[in-house]
Design a protein around this motif. Structure first.
Motif, PDB file in Angstrom:
ATOM      1  N   GLU A 126      -7.490  -2.010  -4.768  1.00 28.01           N
ATOM      2  CA  GLU A 126      -8.001  -0.909  -3.966  1.00 28.01           C
ATOM      3  C   GLU A 126      -9.518  -0.816  -4.083  1.00 28.01           C
ATOM      4  OE1 GLU A 126      -7.268   3.806  -3.083  1.00 28.01           O
ATOM      5  OE2 GLU A 126      -6.250   2.840  -4.759  1.00 28.01           O
ATOM      6  N   ARG A 186      -1.124   1.167   3.019  1.00 28.12           N
ATOM      7  CA  ARG A 186      -1.742   2.346   2.427  1.00 28.12           C
ATOM      8  C   ARG A 186      -1.946   3.380   3.530  1.00 28.12           C
ATOM      9  NH1 ARG A 186      -7.912   0.105   1.218  1.00 28.12           N
ATOM     10  NH2 ARG A 186      -8.490  -0.299   3.397  1.00 28.12           N
ATOM     11  N   TRP A 230      -7.935   6.508   0.051  1.00 30.84           N
ATOM     12  CA  TRP A 230      -6.680   5.830   0.376  1.00 30.84           C
ATOM     13  C   TRP A 230      -5.647   6.091  -0.710  1.00 30.84           C
ATOM     14  CZ3 TRP A 230      -5.887   4.039   5.027  1.00 30.84           C
ATOM     15  CH2 TRP A 230      -6.947   3.566   5.789  1.00 30.84           C
ATOM     16  N   SER A 231      -4.404   6.117  -0.319  1.00 31.73           N
ATOM     17  CA  SER A 231      -3.320   6.103  -1.297  1.00 31.73           C
ATOM     18  C   SER A 231      -3.314   4.749  -2.009  1.00 31.73           C
ATOM     19  CB  SER A 231      -1.971   6.300  -0.590  1.00 31.73           C
ATOM     20  OG  SER A 231      -1.687   5.177   0.237  1.00 31.73           O
ATOM     21  N   TYR A 251       1.335  -5.391   2.740  1.00 33.42           N
ATOM     22  CA  TYR A 251       0.700  -4.369   1.914  1.00 33.42           C
ATOM     23  C   TYR A 251       0.365  -3.182   2.815  1.00 33.42           C
ATOM     24  CZ  TYR A 251       0.188  -8.432  -1.104  1.00 33.42           C
ATOM     25  OH  TYR A 251       0.437  -9.557  -1.846  1.00 33.42           O
ATOM     26  N   ILE A 278      -2.269   1.099  -2.893  1.00 27.98           N
ATOM     27  CA  ILE A 278      -1.660   0.081  -2.036  1.00 27.98           C
ATOM     28  C   ILE A 278      -0.267  -0.250  -2.571  1.00 27.98           C
ATOM     29  CG2 ILE A 278      -1.841  -2.292  -1.209  1.00 27.98           C
ATOM     30  CD1 ILE A 278      -4.875  -2.015  -1.441  1.00 27.98           C
ATOM     31  N   ARG A 279       0.693  -0.251  -1.669  1.00 29.33           N
ATOM     32  CA  ARG A 279       2.063  -0.634  -2.006  1.00 29.33           C
ATOM     33  C   ARG A 279       2.430  -1.875  -1.198  1.00 29.33           C
ATOM     34  NH1 ARG A 279       1.643   4.870  -2.450  1.00 29.33           N
ATOM     35  NH2 ARG A 279       2.814   5.832  -4.158  1.00 29.33           N
ATOM     36  N   TRP A 311       5.226   9.405   4.055  1.00 24.17           N
ATOM     37  CA  TRP A 311       4.403   9.790   2.907  1.00 24.17           C
ATOM     38  C   TRP A 311       4.399  11.314   2.840  1.00 24.17           C
ATOM     39  CZ3 TRP A 311       3.082   6.914   7.110  1.00 24.17           C
ATOM     40  CH2 TRP A 311       2.379   7.573   8.140  1.00 24.17           C
ATOM     41  N   ARG A 358      -4.094   7.383   4.436  1.00 21.77           N
ATOM     42  CA  ARG A 358      -5.003   8.461   4.046  1.00 21.77           C
ATOM     43  C   ARG A 358      -4.834   9.604   5.033  1.00 21.77           C
ATOM     44  NH1 ARG A 358     -10.549   5.339   4.409  1.00 21.77           N
ATOM     45  NH2 ARG A 358     -11.032   6.898   2.814  1.00 21.77           N
TER      46      ARG A 358
END
Length: 511
Positions: free
Chosen positions: A13, A106, A119-120, A104, A122-123, A58, A108
């Protein structure tokens, strides 16, 4: 379902380069939003999805007016192919499929006071080569697809003749004959009068035995009357018998005359209130051609009044996309979508009902499980709530909008009762109503899944319970008499459901 075991680079990130317009972000994701009953981050980190694309969601951020979702096949998310979406809701389903492989993502949020957040984390998730396509059309496209004529429930004008012909054979014949006989026997019964509720004055505590008994009596009375309404309307749909059709219409108009602010109002018993709204709407769809303009307007007004109370509670004061883990709220969102689909083009507000309810319903289906098909509330509520889910699923299918039986949860749901609630269980497991054993609701659900997916294992599991099918109206459309049975010889004896953390272990699934 499996998990990706490789961890993300913890510095990815920091190395990512956000678009210029977001570089001065100051806000961070409120940690408490992830600690309570809010929308979770989905797809979960390291998910290997069998659905392409997976559902995205989210936590709802109070005061946020926009969210920005980013996907990339590059871990750093600063180069390469990228999908970006600016959204007004905290959930999203892509209208197209994505490339197979590792992705990937993310997100916001934005608000007027602080601008864009950080940003959240990264998943990542992986889409398998064998994943089943599940693109979700934009709501405008689904609305454009929907049937404009009546009927729309379980059938439509183009296939009505074939739908009626089903009553001549197999399980559908048995359902029709049973329902027809019940309707004929009830033609001379008095119409159900608007019930009274003895404690509207607050003279009894809502938790007192007398109050609870009165609620139970109210629901039993109303459900019995609504069963008469749907049975007569259904037989008219299949036969065109005018005597039965007029009887169904009289029942419908009687429900229409009941006081929406009386004993059946929302704050006394929401289950009674919602049942009158959605089951009257189904009857309206099936006897539509018998209703005069004035009668249609009267039914529409009653339905609008009752639905307005549901929307106020579950889409305004306690919106499902902020508080998804509400058992009654989840069911009611499905009923709002169902009623909106039936009343589209008949009630002006119905399109708004569809727009507000169906996108979150599709995304969240269901809040109690995930792609592995398991159900966190336990087996008792699975029997009741899963059947309620399918009311809207069936109508969206017959109206031409979308097939939600293609969703990963739906495709894998049958594994949950096979392992967690098999025939011979002395009781259920976990949650409310776990004292119930596999019974008629399970038989109906297993038969439905056997029919939809052509799965003889579900047919075997249904018949192994040992009860006679109830032959409810749903069995008219979900009873594949050509499908054989297959004992559960090809499945492992144990199963882990990672979404809910449940594990089942058996020495023999067939016993």
């Amino acid at each position: 379902m499996e998990n990706l075991s490789e961890d993300l680079d913890s510095s990815s990130e920091e190395k990512s380069q956000a678009p210029v317009q977001y570089q001065n972000a100051r806000q961070v994701w409120p940690a408490d939003l992830e600690a309570n009953a809010n929308f979770p981050f989905r797809p979960a980190a390291a998910l290997v999805t069998t659905q392409n694309p997976p559902d995205f969601s989210w936590p709802f951020v109070p005061g946020a007016d926009l969210y920005w979702l980013e996907l990339s096949q590059e871990a750093a998310m600063d180069r390469g192919a990228r999908e970006t979406m600016e959204l007004t809701n905290n959930f999203f389903n892509f209208p197209y499929t994505l490339n197979a492989g590792i992705w990937y993502w993310r997100v916001r949020y934005h608000n007027l006071a602080g601008g864009w957040s950080e940003w959240s984390p990264i998943r990542k998730f992986r889409i398998t080569e064998s994943s089943v396509p599940f693109p979700v059309p934009p709501i405008n496209e689904m609305l454009a697809r929907m049937e404009v004529g009546h009927p729309r429930v379980w059938t439509n004008p183009r296939v009505l003749s074939d739908f009626r012909a089903r009553r001549q054979h197999g399980t559908a014949k048995l359902v029709f004959e049973k329902t027809h006989a019940l309707v004929l026997a009830s033609l001379e019964k008095l119409l159900p009068e608007d019930p009274n509720f003895p404690y509207m004055d607050g003279s009894q505590s809502t938790g007192s035995p007398a109050y609870v008994k009165a609620l139970q009596d109210l629901r039993k009375y109303t459900d019995s009357a609504l069963d008469r309404l749907l049975a007569a309307s259904f037989v008219y749909l299949l036969t065109g018998d005018r005597v039965i059709g007029d009887h169904a219409k009289n029942l419908l108009m009687e429900f229409t005359s009941w006081d929406c602010d009386g004993a059946t109002r929302f704050d006394i018993n929401d289950q009674v209130h919602r049942a009158i709204a959605y089951r009257s709407s189904i009857a309206y769809d099936w006897v539509y051609d018998l209703l005069s303009t004035a009668e249609r307007k009267a039914v529409q007004h009653m339905v609008h009044t009752r639905v307005s109370a549901l929307i106020d509670y579950y889409l305004v004061r306690q919106p499902i996309y902020q508080f998804p883990f509400d058992s009654h709220g989840w069911t009611i969102i499905g009923y709002i979508g169902l009623i909106g689909t039936i009343m589209l083009n008949d009630i002006p507000d119905a399109e708004d009902w569809v727009r507000q309810s169906i996108p979150p319903f599709i995304n969240l289906l269901p809040p109690w499980g995930g792609e592995d098909g398991s159900w966190s509330q336990g087996t008792g509520y699975w029997q009741w709530s899963s059947g309620s889910n399918k009311e809207l699923m069936d109508v969206l299918l017959s109206a031409g909008a979308i097939n939600l039986y293609d969703k990963a949860f739906s495709r894998n749901e049958g594994l949950y009762p096979l392992y967690m609630f098999p025939h011979g269980s002395p009781s259920g497991v976990f949650g409310n109503d776990s004292h119930y054993k596999p019974d008629l609701p399970s038989i109906s659900l297993l038969n439905r899944m056997a029919h939809i997916y052509g799965d003889p294992r579900m047919k075997w599991a249904s018949q192994a319970i040992g009860e006679e099918p109830s032959l409810g109206l749903h069995d008219y459309i979900y009873g594949d008499d050509r499908l054989g049975q297959l004992p559960l010889c090809d499945l492992p004896k144990s199963k882990w459901f990672p979404t809910t953390g449940l594990v089942a272990m058996h020495d023999d699934l067939r016993s």
